[in-house]
Design an enzyme around this catalytic site. Structure first.
Site, PDB file in Angstrom:
ATOM      1  N   CYS A  81       0.846  -1.209   0.000  1.00 45.40           N
ATOM      2  CA  CYS A  81       0.000   0.000   0.000  1.00 45.40           C
ATOM      3  C   CYS A  81       0.881   1.258   0.000  1.00 45.40           C
ATOM      4  O   CYS A  81       1.633   1.503   0.945  1.00 45.40           O
ATOM      5  CB  CYS A  81      -0.904  -0.067   1.226  1.00 45.40           C
ATOM      6  SG  CYS A  81      -1.386   1.505   1.914  1.00 45.40           S
TER       7      CYS A  81
ATOM      8  N   GLU B 215      35.549   1.500  45.999  1.00 49.36           N
ATOM      9  CA  GLU B 215      35.176   2.321  47.159  1.00 49.36           C
ATOM     10  C   GLU B 215      33.839   1.845  47.743  1.00 49.36           C
ATOM     11  O   GLU B 215      33.679   1.740  48.958  1.00 49.36           O
ATOM     12  CB  GLU B 215      35.074   3.785  46.713  1.00 49.36           C
ATOM     13  CG  GLU B 215      34.591   4.714  47.797  1.00 49.36           C
ATOM     14  CD  GLU B 215      34.185   6.077  47.233  1.00 49.36           C
ATOM     15  OE1 GLU B 215      34.989   6.685  46.532  1.00 49.36           O
ATOM     16  OE2 GLU B 215      33.049   6.503  47.519  1.00 49.36           O
TER      17      GLU B 215
ATOM     18  N   TRP C 105      18.364  -0.164  55.066  1.00 44.61           N
ATOM     19  CA  TRP C 105      17.847   1.186  54.787  1.00 44.61           C
ATOM     20  C   TRP C 105      18.783   2.249  55.381  1.00 44.61           C
ATOM     21  O   TRP C 105      19.151   3.221  54.728  1.00 44.61           O
ATOM     22  CB  TRP C 105      16.432   1.294  55.391  1.00 44.61           C
ATOM     23  CG  TRP C 105      15.967   2.678  55.657  1.00 44.61           C
ATOM     24  CD1 TRP C 105      15.536   3.597  54.754  1.00 44.61           C
ATOM     25  CD2 TRP C 105      15.862   3.320  56.952  1.00 44.61           C
ATOM     26  NE1 TRP C 105      15.184   4.762  55.388  1.00 44.61           N
ATOM     27  CE2 TRP C 105      15.367   4.619  56.731  1.00 44.61           C
ATOM     28  CE3 TRP C 105      16.135   2.910  58.259  1.00 44.61           C
ATOM     29  CZ2 TRP C 105      15.147   5.518  57.781  1.00 44.61           C
ATOM     30  CZ3 TRP C 105      15.913   3.800  59.299  1.00 44.61           C
ATOM     31  CH2 TRP C 105      15.419   5.087  59.058  1.00 44.61           C
ATOM     32  N   SER C 106      19.204   1.992  56.629  1.00 46.54           N
ATOM     33  CA  SER C 106      20.059   2.970  57.288  1.00 46.54           C
ATOM     34  C   SER C 106      21.453   2.996  56.647  1.00 46.54           C
ATOM     35  O   SER C 106      22.061   4.060  56.470  1.00 46.54           O
ATOM     36  CB  SER C 106      20.100   2.625  58.779  1.00 46.54           C
ATOM     37  OG  SER C 106      21.279   2.989  59.337  1.00 46.54           O
TER      38      SER C 106
ATOM     39  N   TRP D  16      20.685  -1.586  44.360  1.00 45.96           N
ATOM     40  CA  TRP D  16      20.113  -1.199  45.658  1.00 45.96           C
ATOM     41  C   TRP D  16      18.656  -1.663  45.761  1.00 45.96           C
ATOM     42  O   TRP D  16      18.234  -2.225  46.772  1.00 45.96           O
ATOM     43  CB  TRP D  16      20.142   0.330  45.827  1.00 45.96           C
ATOM     44  CG  TRP D  16      21.368   0.932  46.460  1.00 45.96           C
ATOM     45  CD1 TRP D  16      22.146   1.917  45.921  1.00 45.96           C
ATOM     46  CD2 TRP D  16      21.933   0.641  47.759  1.00 45.96           C
ATOM     47  NE1 TRP D  16      23.166   2.247  46.789  1.00 45.96           N
ATOM     48  CE2 TRP D  16      23.062   1.486  47.922  1.00 45.96           C
ATOM     49  CE3 TRP D  16      21.619  -0.253  48.782  1.00 45.96           C
ATOM     50  CZ2 TRP D  16      23.863   1.479  49.067  1.00 45.96           C
ATOM     51  CZ3 TRP D  16      22.422  -0.273  49.928  1.00 45.96           C
ATOM     52  CH2 TRP D  16      23.518   0.580  50.065  1.00 45.96           C
TER      53      TRP D  16
ATOM     54  N   CYS E  11       0.744   3.527   2.922  1.00 44.07           N
ATOM     55  CA  CYS E  11       1.390   2.989   4.133  1.00 44.07           C
ATOM     56  C   CYS E  11       2.886   3.254   4.086  1.00 44.07           C
ATOM     57  O   CYS E  11       3.515   3.563   5.092  1.00 44.07           O
ATOM     58  CB  CYS E  11       1.158   1.481   4.255  1.00 44.07           C
ATOM     59  SG  CYS E  11      -0.574   1.038   4.315  1.00 44.07           S
TER      60      CYS E  11
ATOM     61  N   ASN F  97      24.085   7.615  51.080  1.00 40.48           N
ATOM     62  CA  ASN F  97      23.482   8.836  50.507  1.00 40.48           C
ATOM     63  C   ASN F  97      24.089  10.082  51.134  1.00 40.48           C
ATOM     64  O   ASN F  97      24.418  11.052  50.450  1.00 40.48           O
ATOM     65  CB  ASN F  97      21.966   8.865  50.747  1.00 40.48           C
ATOM     66  CG  ASN F  97      21.242   7.788  49.962  1.00 40.48           C
ATOM     67  OD1 ASN F  97      21.799   7.219  49.032  1.00 40.48           O
ATOM     68  ND2 ASN F  97      20.001   7.496  50.344  1.00 40.48           N
TER      69      ASN F  97
HETATM   70  C1  LIG Z   1      25.940  -1.632  48.033  1.00 42.18           C
HETATM   71  C2  LIG Z   1      26.267  -0.328  47.365  1.00 42.18           C
HETATM   72  C3  LIG Z   1      27.214   0.527  47.919  1.00 42.18           C
HETATM   73  C4  LIG Z   1      27.548   1.728  47.297  1.00 42.18           C
HETATM   74  N1  LIG Z   1      28.507   2.525  47.823  1.00 42.18           N
HETATM   75  C5  LIG Z   1      28.905   3.654  47.160  1.00 42.18           C
HETATM   76  C6  LIG Z   1      29.992   4.445  47.628  1.00 42.18           C
HETATM   77  O1  LIG Z   1      30.594   4.146  48.649  1.00 42.18           O
HETATM   78  N2  LIG Z   1      30.361   5.532  46.886  1.00 42.18           N
HETATM   79  C7  LIG Z   1      29.716   5.884  45.718  1.00 42.18           C
HETATM   80  O2  LIG Z   1      30.080   6.868  45.080  1.00 42.18           O
HETATM   81  N3  LIG Z   1      28.657   5.154  45.274  1.00 42.18           N
HETATM   82  C8  LIG Z   1      28.248   4.064  45.958  1.00 42.18           C
HETATM   83  N4  LIG Z   1      27.217   3.300  45.474  1.00 42.18           N
HETATM   84  C9  LIG Z   1      26.396   3.838  44.364  1.00 42.18           C
HETATM   85  C10 LIG Z   1      25.389   4.863  44.909  1.00 42.18           C
HETATM   86  O3  LIG Z   1      24.880   4.478  46.172  1.00 42.18           O
HETATM   87  C11 LIG Z   1      24.168   5.030  44.002  1.00 42.18           C
HETATM   88  O4  LIG Z   1      23.655   3.766  43.699  1.00 42.18           O
HETATM   89  C12 LIG Z   1      24.466   5.752  42.705  1.00 42.18           C
HETATM   90  O5  LIG Z   1      25.076   6.977  42.967  1.00 42.18           O
HETATM   91  C13 LIG Z   1      23.120   6.016  41.960  1.00 42.18           C
HETATM   92  O6  LIG Z   1      22.278   6.817  42.790  1.00 42.18           O
HETATM   93  P1  LIG Z   1      20.727   6.980  42.599  1.00 42.18           P
HETATM   94  O7  LIG Z   1      20.403   8.432  42.603  1.00 42.18           O
HETATM   95  O8  LIG Z   1      20.264   6.223  41.439  1.00 42.18           O
HETATM   96  O9  LIG Z   1      20.048   6.385  43.923  1.00 42.18           O
HETATM   97  P2  LIG Z   1      20.489   5.127  44.726  1.00 42.18           P
HETATM   98  O10 LIG Z   1      21.244   5.575  45.923  1.00 42.18           O
HETATM   99  O11 LIG Z   1      21.137   4.145  43.847  1.00 42.18           O
HETATM  100  O12 LIG Z   1      19.096   4.567  45.230  1.00 42.18           O
HETATM  101  C14 LIG Z   1      18.207   3.900  44.352  1.00 42.18           C
HETATM  102  C15 LIG Z   1      16.802   4.169  44.807  1.00 42.18           C
HETATM  103  O13 LIG Z   1      16.623   3.601  46.106  1.00 42.18           O
HETATM  104  C16 LIG Z   1      15.763   4.421  46.883  1.00 42.18           C
HETATM  105  N5  LIG Z   1      16.493   4.767  48.105  1.00 42.18           N
HETATM  106  C17 LIG Z   1      17.349   5.783  48.330  1.00 42.18           C
HETATM  107  N6  LIG Z   1      17.806   5.727  49.581  1.00 42.18           N
HETATM  108  C18 LIG Z   1      17.238   4.657  50.155  1.00 42.18           C
HETATM  109  C19 LIG Z   1      17.307   4.088  51.457  1.00 42.18           C
HETATM  110  N7  LIG Z   1      18.047   4.617  52.412  1.00 42.18           N
HETATM  111  N8  LIG Z   1      16.582   2.985  51.712  1.00 42.18           N
HETATM  112  C20 LIG Z   1      15.805   2.437  50.775  1.00 42.18           C
HETATM  113  N9  LIG Z   1      15.680   2.943  49.542  1.00 42.18           N
HETATM  114  C21 LIG Z   1      16.397   4.040  49.225  1.00 42.18           C
HETATM  115  C22 LIG Z   1      15.416   5.617  46.039  1.00 42.18           C
HETATM  116  O14 LIG Z   1      14.157   5.388  45.452  1.00 42.18           O
HETATM  117  C23 LIG Z   1      16.477   5.646  44.989  1.00 42.18           C
HETATM  118  O15 LIG Z   1      16.019   6.183  43.780  1.00 42.18           O
HETATM  119  C24 LIG Z   1      26.876   2.097  46.088  1.00 42.18           C
HETATM  120  C25 LIG Z   1      25.920   1.246  45.537  1.00 42.18           C
HETATM  121  C26 LIG Z   1      25.607   0.033  46.148  1.00 42.18           C
HETATM  122  C27 LIG Z   1      24.594  -0.883  45.530  1.00 42.18           C
END
Ligand SMILES: Cc1cc2nc3c(=O)[nH]c(=O)nc-3n(C[C@H](O)[C@H](O)[C@H](O)COP(=O)(O)OP(=O)(O)OC[C@H]3O[C@@H](n4cnc5c(N)ncnc54)[C@H](O)[C@@H]3O)c2cc1C
Length: 535
Positions: free
Chosen positions: A55, A365, A392-393, A331, A58, A399
């Site tokens: 077609c 790190e 969570w903590s 995470w 299309c 963060n």
């Molecule tokens: C185990 C681990 C350790 C890490 N350590 C480091 C480090 O030492 N240095 C570094 O530069 N990067 C580190 N990272 C990476 C960093 O934490 C983030 O994952 C990355 O910067 C992306 O951030 P984001 O904004 O996507 O949110 P993320 O921190 O990845 O969080 C993902 C989502 O989880 C939710 N969230 C946020 N905080 C919490 C909470 N406290 N409890 C539950 N849910 C939550 C939110 O919805 C968020 O969008 C680590 C990642 C992991 C998996």
């Protein structure tokens, strides 16, 4: 020809399918893949275009349709996960579809058909059934192109008839140009997408952190993160004698508690066949010796099935290419596991997660910092609540640290700055009071019962509420997965290491342990013989 649902193969084949230098983004559907693609897509809506390759209107419409498809569909979609744009060729023929596979250099159906029509027996050979006819009939296709809109699941085994009031599928009656089609879509969604929207930097991201519904998309990111983690482990040959145990224990948790059924199933397959799939290492005079040819059959294994990874993030999509993605997905996976395990499994899960991150998370790190936090825990966890609150903590500590680092280095994603989480908009009851607004120093008076309640529902039910695999919602534990496994795995091999680990964790993973132990009896003899032969 028959491509499977929302898969990499679809994305790749589409993106490889160059068309006058342009890339096709809309997914080609036919009678064999129509239901599967629409059933499994993570997108909330679908557009189906019925057309005929002969077609002319299309053919002229295709660039318009593709302009809109570029926004929503394919690995480079500007706004992924919202609309799956597809097309069905109502005039496509069985033989032509097969023959097209023999013409890999950019011929399309019409060209091949024209070329073949020079042959004298063309009519006899190729007047064969048009394979999509019944499909097009079901949707009462009366003209080409004809466009439909609706939730993808409604198209599955469905149809459409004119004047059918109650159907959730409707005809798009004003989509004759790219502008008009996008206008029509914007009206439906109350959105303001534009044809010149670009990926990333200019993208109006769904960054509304106060919307708890956002997490419902994250189940797909968890699948993506699981598959990515596994790919990284294999690509970097990280399965060593000292890391095998950590991987096996983490896999055990995934088998029992991964929110995605297909990842649970894939993890079980890896675990049960671990010794056959991964090379076997033994210590010999302090040197690590590989038994067998050292090649790992795991190399090609896709832990969450062949549809994953899809190649894009949804919940974890950053506003820049280099932000969020995998580490965010990881995470979310960890939190979703933490709220799913039982009280009795919490300590095992804690150590499994700590060891997994320490052994397999390539960010030096991150893993060091996380391991320090793990090491500072002195009392074993015996409650799901305590463990998920600890995670969570710990995440909030990360963060908090990153808030400062990212602010000084200006490396934060502007749309997703680090915050102490959850913000009040997401969980107001989590906050008892705020001491002088000092959120930066995490001086929040948390109501931890409320935080746990919130985590359980956010990473529990809400996370899987949009998931297309309804089985993910069934509380079937590991039994269902194992049943599937018994059916689908012909040669079940029980790894001695895994069996031992499982035996140790047998209270927590009762059914799994039982299964392995019974299998181990059958396999141990075979396994010993096999190892001896290789030595
Ligand atoms: C185990 C681990 C350790 C890490 N350590 C480091 C480090 O030492 N240095 C570094 O530069 N990067 C580190 N990272 C990476 C960093 O934490 C983030 O994952 C990355 O910067 C992306 O951030 P984001 O904004 O996507 O949110 P993320 O921190 O990845 O969080 C993902 C989502 O989880 C939710 N969230 C946020 N905080 C919490 C909470 N406290 N409890 C539950 N849910 C939550 C939110 O919805 C968020 O969008 C680590 C990642 C992991 C998996």
């Amino acid at each position: 020809v028959a491509l499977s649902a929302g898969s990499r193969s679809i994305l790749r084949s589409i993106s490889n399918g160059e068309n006058n230098g342009e890339v096709d983004n809309a997914v080609d559907l036919n009678v064999t893949n129509f239901d599967a693609v629409l059933r499994d897509t993570p997108a909330t809506y679908a557009v189906v275009e019925f057309f005929a390759h002969w077609c002319p209107a299309c053919r002229n419409y295709k660039p318009h349709y593709e302009k809109v498809a570029r926004l929503f569909t394919g690995p480079n979609a500007v706004h992924p996960g919202i609309i799956l744009m597809t097309r069905v060729d109502c005039a496509s023929k069985v033989f032509l579809l097969c023959l097209l596979n023999l013409f890999p250099f950019g011929y399309d159906v019409l060209e091949v058909e024209t070329w073949l029509s020079d042959f004298p027996f063309y009519f006899l050979l190729f007047s064969a059934a048009q394979i999509n006819t019944k499909l097009c009939d079901k949707f009462s296709v009366s003209h080409y192109p004809m466009l439909f809109w609706g939730p993808p699941s409604r198209f599955v085994s469905g149809g459409w008839e004119p004047k059918q009031d109650k159907s959730e599928i409707c005809e798009i009656d004003d989509g004759r140009t790219a502008d008009r089609l996008l206008n029509w879509i914007n009206k439906q969604l109350g959105s303001s997408y534009a044809l010149d929207d670009e990926k990333y930097e200019n993208e109006p991201l769904p960054s509304n952190i106060s919307d708890p519904g956002q997490i419902a998309r994250a189940v797909y990111d968890i699948e993506e993160a699981t598959a990515t983690a596994f790919d990284i482990i294999l690509a970097h040959k990280m399965i060593k004698s000292e890391t095998r145990g950590a991987l096996i224990r983490f896999l055990q948790i995934l088998v029992a508690h991964h929110p995605s059924r297909r990842c649970r199933k894939g993890s079980a397959e890896v675990l049960v066949n671990f010794d056959d799939l991964s090379p076997l290492y033994v210590q010999s005079d302090r040197q690590e010796v590989v038994i067998g040819d050292g090649k790992s059959a795991l190399g090609n294994f896709q832990i969450c099935g062949k549809e994953v990874p899809r190649g894009y993030w949804m919940f974890c999509r950053g506003s820049k290419n280099e932000t969020r993605g995998f580490s965010c997905g990881l995470w979310v996976l960890l939190h979703s596991l933490s709220v799913r395990v039982d009280d009795g499994e919490s300590q095992f899960t804690f150590t499994a997660i700590c060891d997994f991150i320490h052994s397999f998370f390539l960010c030096e790190e991150c893993r060091q910092h996380f391991y320090d936090m793990c090491s500072s825990v002195t009392t074993p966890f015996n409650k799901t609540r305590d463990f998920s609150l600890w995670l969570w903590s710990a995440h909030n500590k990360v963060n908090e640290r990153l808030m400062k680092i990212e602010a000084s280095l200006k490396t934060a994603d502007p749309k997703f700055p680090k915050i102490i989480w959850p913000p009040k908009q997401l969980c107001s009851t989590c906050y008892r009071s705020l001491s002088k607004g000092d959120t930066k120093n995490n001086q929040i008076d948390w109501d931890q019962d409320e935080v746990f309640k919130f985590l359980s529902s956010y990473y529990g039910k809400t996370l899987v509420s949009l998931y297309k695999d309804k089985d993910a919602l069934r509380n079937e534990g590991i039994d269902g997965v194992l049943e599937d496994l018994v059916v689908s795995t012909n040669a079940v091999v029980v790894p001695v290491g895994a069996a031992l680990a499982i035996a140790l964790a047998s209270c927590a993973f009762g059914a799994l342990a039982c299964y392995w132990r019974s299998q181990q009896k059958n396999r141990k003899y075979y396994y010993q013989l096999h190892s001896l032969k290789n030595i």
